[in-house]
Motif scaffolding. Structure first.
Motif, PDB file in Angstrom:
ATOM      1  N   PRO A  59     110.536 132.172  74.824  1.00 12.49           N
ATOM      2  CA  PRO A  59     110.171 130.926  75.509  1.00 12.49           C
ATOM      3  C   PRO A  59     108.971 131.149  76.425  1.00 12.49           C
ATOM      4  O   PRO A  59     108.903 132.137  77.162  1.00 12.49           O
ATOM      5  CB  PRO A  59     111.437 130.586  76.301  1.00 12.49           C
ATOM      6  CG  PRO A  59     112.553 131.187  75.496  1.00 12.49           C
ATOM      7  CD  PRO A  59     111.996 132.465  74.947  1.00 12.49           C
ATOM      8  N   GLY A  60     108.027 130.236  76.347  1.00 13.15           N
ATOM      9  CA  GLY A  60     106.816 130.355  77.144  1.00 13.15           C
ATOM     10  C   GLY A  60     105.681 131.083  76.460  1.00 13.15           C
ATOM     11  O   GLY A  60     104.571 131.122  76.986  1.00 13.15           O
ATOM     12  N   ASP A  61     105.922 131.648  75.271  1.00  7.37           N
ATOM     13  CA  ASP A  61     104.831 132.272  74.524  1.00  7.37           C
ATOM     14  C   ASP A  61     103.880 131.192  74.004  1.00  7.37           C
ATOM     15  O   ASP A  61     104.316 130.141  73.530  1.00  7.37           O
ATOM     16  CB  ASP A  61     105.361 133.077  73.341  1.00  7.37           C
ATOM     17  CG  ASP A  61     105.886 134.440  73.754  1.00  7.37           C
ATOM     18  OD1 ASP A  61     105.825 134.763  74.956  1.00  7.37           O
ATOM     19  OD2 ASP A  61     106.378 135.175  72.874  1.00  7.37           O
ATOM     20  N   CYS A  62     102.604 131.477  74.074  1.00  7.87           N
ATOM     21  CA  CYS A  62     101.554 130.536  73.656  1.00  7.87           C
ATOM     22  C   CYS A  62     100.687 131.249  72.627  1.00  7.87           C
ATOM     23  O   CYS A  62      99.901 132.133  72.972  1.00  7.87           O
ATOM     24  CB  CYS A  62     100.734 130.104  74.870  1.00  7.87           C
ATOM     25  SG  CYS A  62      99.176 129.260  74.473  1.00  7.87           S
ATOM     26  N   GLN A  63     100.827 130.873  71.355  1.00  8.54           N
ATOM     27  CA  GLN A  63     100.078 131.508  70.267  1.00  8.54           C
ATOM     28  C   GLN A  63      99.004 130.542  69.758  1.00  8.54           C
ATOM     29  O   GLN A  63      99.297 129.564  69.086  1.00  8.54           O
ATOM     30  CB  GLN A  63     101.018 131.888  69.127  1.00  8.54           C
ATOM     31  CG  GLN A  63     100.334 132.475  67.905  1.00  8.54           C
ATOM     32  CD  GLN A  63      99.735 133.835  68.182  1.00  8.54           C
ATOM     33  OE1 GLN A  63     100.460 134.808  68.379  1.00  8.54           O
ATOM     34  NE2 GLN A  63      98.421 133.907  68.205  1.00  8.54           N
ATOM     35  N   LEU A  64      97.748 130.815  70.134  1.00  5.40           N
ATOM     36  CA  LEU A  64      96.648 129.982  69.652  1.00  5.40           C
ATOM     37  C   LEU A  64      96.460 130.193  68.153  1.00  5.40           C
ATOM     38  O   LEU A  64      96.677 131.283  67.642  1.00  5.40           O
ATOM     39  CB  LEU A  64      95.361 130.307  70.397  1.00  5.40           C
ATOM     40  CG  LEU A  64      95.393 130.246  71.926  1.00  5.40           C
ATOM     41  CD1 LEU A  64      93.987 130.389  72.490  1.00  5.40           C
ATOM     42  CD2 LEU A  64      96.041 128.976  72.427  1.00  5.40           C
ATOM     43  N   SER A  65      96.024 129.138  67.450  1.00  2.00           N
ATOM     44  CA  SER A  65      95.963 129.200  65.986  1.00  2.00           C
ATOM     45  C   SER A  65      94.702 128.529  65.458  1.00  2.00           C
ATOM     46  O   SER A  65      94.220 127.550  66.028  1.00  2.00           O
ATOM     47  CB  SER A  65      97.187 128.498  65.387  1.00  2.00           C
ATOM     48  OG  SER A  65      97.135 128.471  63.976  1.00  2.00           O
ATOM     49  N   PHE A  66      94.164 129.110  64.339  1.00  6.49           N
ATOM     50  CA  PHE A  66      93.063 128.443  63.655  1.00  6.49           C
ATOM     51  C   PHE A  66      93.543 127.760  62.379  1.00  6.49           C
ATOM     52  O   PHE A  66      92.736 127.319  61.566  1.00  6.49           O
ATOM     53  CB  PHE A  66      91.924 129.430  63.332  1.00  6.49           C
ATOM     54  CG  PHE A  66      92.272 130.547  62.381  1.00  6.49           C
ATOM     55  CD1 PHE A  66      92.303 130.348  61.019  1.00  6.49           C
ATOM     56  CD2 PHE A  66      92.545 131.811  62.879  1.00  6.49           C
ATOM     57  CE1 PHE A  66      92.602 131.385  60.158  1.00  6.49           C
ATOM     58  CE2 PHE A  66      92.845 132.859  62.020  1.00  6.49           C
ATOM     59  CZ  PHE A  66      92.871 132.638  60.653  1.00  6.49           C
ATOM     60  N   SER A  67      94.857 127.641  62.209  1.00  6.85           N
ATOM     61  CA  SER A  67      95.425 126.989  61.028  1.00  6.85           C
ATOM     62  C   SER A  67      96.400 125.902  61.451  1.00  6.85           C
ATOM     63  O   SER A  67      97.140 126.067  62.413  1.00  6.85           O
ATOM     64  CB  SER A  67      96.150 128.023  60.149  1.00  6.85           C
ATOM     65  OG  SER A  67      96.894 127.382  59.129  1.00  6.85           O
ATOM     66  N   VAL A  68      96.408 124.796  60.711  1.00  5.14           N
ATOM     67  CA  VAL A  68      97.395 123.744  60.934  1.00  5.14           C
ATOM     68  C   VAL A  68      98.286 123.586  59.708  1.00  5.14           C
ATOM     69  O   VAL A  68      98.874 122.530  59.493  1.00  5.14           O
ATOM     70  CB  VAL A  68      96.725 122.399  61.298  1.00  5.14           C
ATOM     71  CG1 VAL A  68      96.048 122.485  62.650  1.00  5.14           C
ATOM     72  CG2 VAL A  68      95.735 121.973  60.225  1.00  5.14           C
ATOM     73  N   ASP A  69      98.408 124.638  58.911  1.00  6.16           N
ATOM     74  CA  ASP A  69      99.282 124.617  57.736  1.00  6.16           C
ATOM     75  C   ASP A  69     100.726 124.844  58.186  1.00  6.16           C
ATOM     76  O   ASP A  69     101.164 125.971  58.374  1.00  6.16           O
ATOM     77  CB  ASP A  69      98.855 125.699  56.743  1.00  6.16           C
ATOM     78  CG  ASP A  69      99.748 125.728  55.501  1.00  6.16           C
ATOM     79  OD1 ASP A  69     100.578 124.810  55.352  1.00  6.16           O
ATOM     80  OD2 ASP A  69      99.613 126.671  54.695  1.00  6.16           O
TER      81      ASP A  69
END
Length: 283
Positions: A59-69
């Motif tokens: 909880p509270g982890d923030c994983q930035l992403s370059f995919s919206v799949d």
């Protein structure tokens, strides 16, 4: 609020596309981190306790992403919600804060030994190594002093069509992911050679040491890799639509990928190469 413009998928997650992992964030803070990262960040995964089988995200982890799949990723299993950024971006970039937690202070630098060749640039700290790679616009060779211990708090990104070489000599320099992060994220044709290094305690969803998407070749030469893991695939390297992967004269011990709940390997305990070049393990 700006967050109301984002599409929330709850539970939800993306298949691949990891950029940078931050811990101990709120949803609005994670949104700001994504906007600050720039247009490459198109959404983020956010850790929520759904009681799922995976223990990778908290909880509270923030994983930035370059995919919206999000079509083939089970957010309830991975304990994640997914937030999709509006297009075009609705806000100018914000200043990017340092990842949390910040890297531990580096050990006092040892006196530099002679570089492997005159073309090598000496790096005495994790900050110097990170800056040299992330700011490079042409091929670069970096020398790390033997017995140095560089502790990473987040992946080092290379997003230029260049060749990066990181090397040491003698006993070798150590890069330590502290069980929190992988080491390198490669995109846009970036190639990487790691030589004479000790790489330990890497951890990522894809690629415990190297995550490559649309990257060049990846080489491990005369190096040791220990206790690295990927929650999904590629315990050491995950390569998607990238070049060849070579492990030459190196040892890999205690590295794995797979389902924490069943301890079954899904794909690539060492290397997962999807639509990429040849995989070679020599010596």
């Amino acid at each position: 609020s700006l967050l109301s413009n984002w599409r929330a998928v709850s539970p939800g997650c993306s298949s691949g596309g990891n950029l940078v992992l931050y811990v101990g964030q709120t949803v609005p803070q994670c949104q700001e981190l994504c906007v600050a990262y720039g247009a490459t960040c198109v959404g983020f995964e956010f850790g929520v306790d759904y009681g799922g089988g995976s223990t990778y995200y908290k909880p509270g982890d923030c994983q930035l992403s370059f995919s919206v799949d999000i079509s083939s990723c089970d957010g309830s299993y991975y304990n994640l919600d997914f937030y999709i950024r509006p297009t075009p971006p609705f806000s100018p970039p914000l200043p990017l804060p340092s990842p949390s937690p910040p890297p531990s202070p580096p050990s006092p630098p040892l006196p530099p030994l002679a570089p492997l060749s005159p073309d090598f640039i000496y790096a005495a700290s994790e900050d110097q190594l990170r800056s040299l790679i992330m700011d490079a616009t042409a091929d670069i060779s970096i020398y790390l002093p033997p017995r140095a211990d560089f502790k990473l708090g987040s992946q080092i990104s290379c997003t230029s069509d260049i060749k990066v070489t990181v090397a040491s000599s003698g006993e070798g320099a150590m890069l330590d992911g502290q069980g929190k992060t992988g080491f390198f994220s490669l995109q846009y044709g970036c190639s990487l050679t790691l030589r004479g290094l000790i790489l330990v305690n890497g951890r990522a969803f894809h690629g415990g040491v190297v995550f490559a998407s649309g990257a060049g070749d990846i080489e491990f030469i005369d190096s040791a890799v220990r206790d690295c893991m990927a929650d999904s695939d590629g315990g050491v390297v995950y390569a998607f639509s990238s070049g060849a992967v070579s492990i030459i004269g190196s040892t890999v011990i205690g590295c794995s990928s797979g389902n924490v709940r069943t301890t079954a390997t899904w794909d690539g305990g060492v290397v997962k190469a999807d639509r990429s070049g040849a995989v070679s393990i020599i010596g």
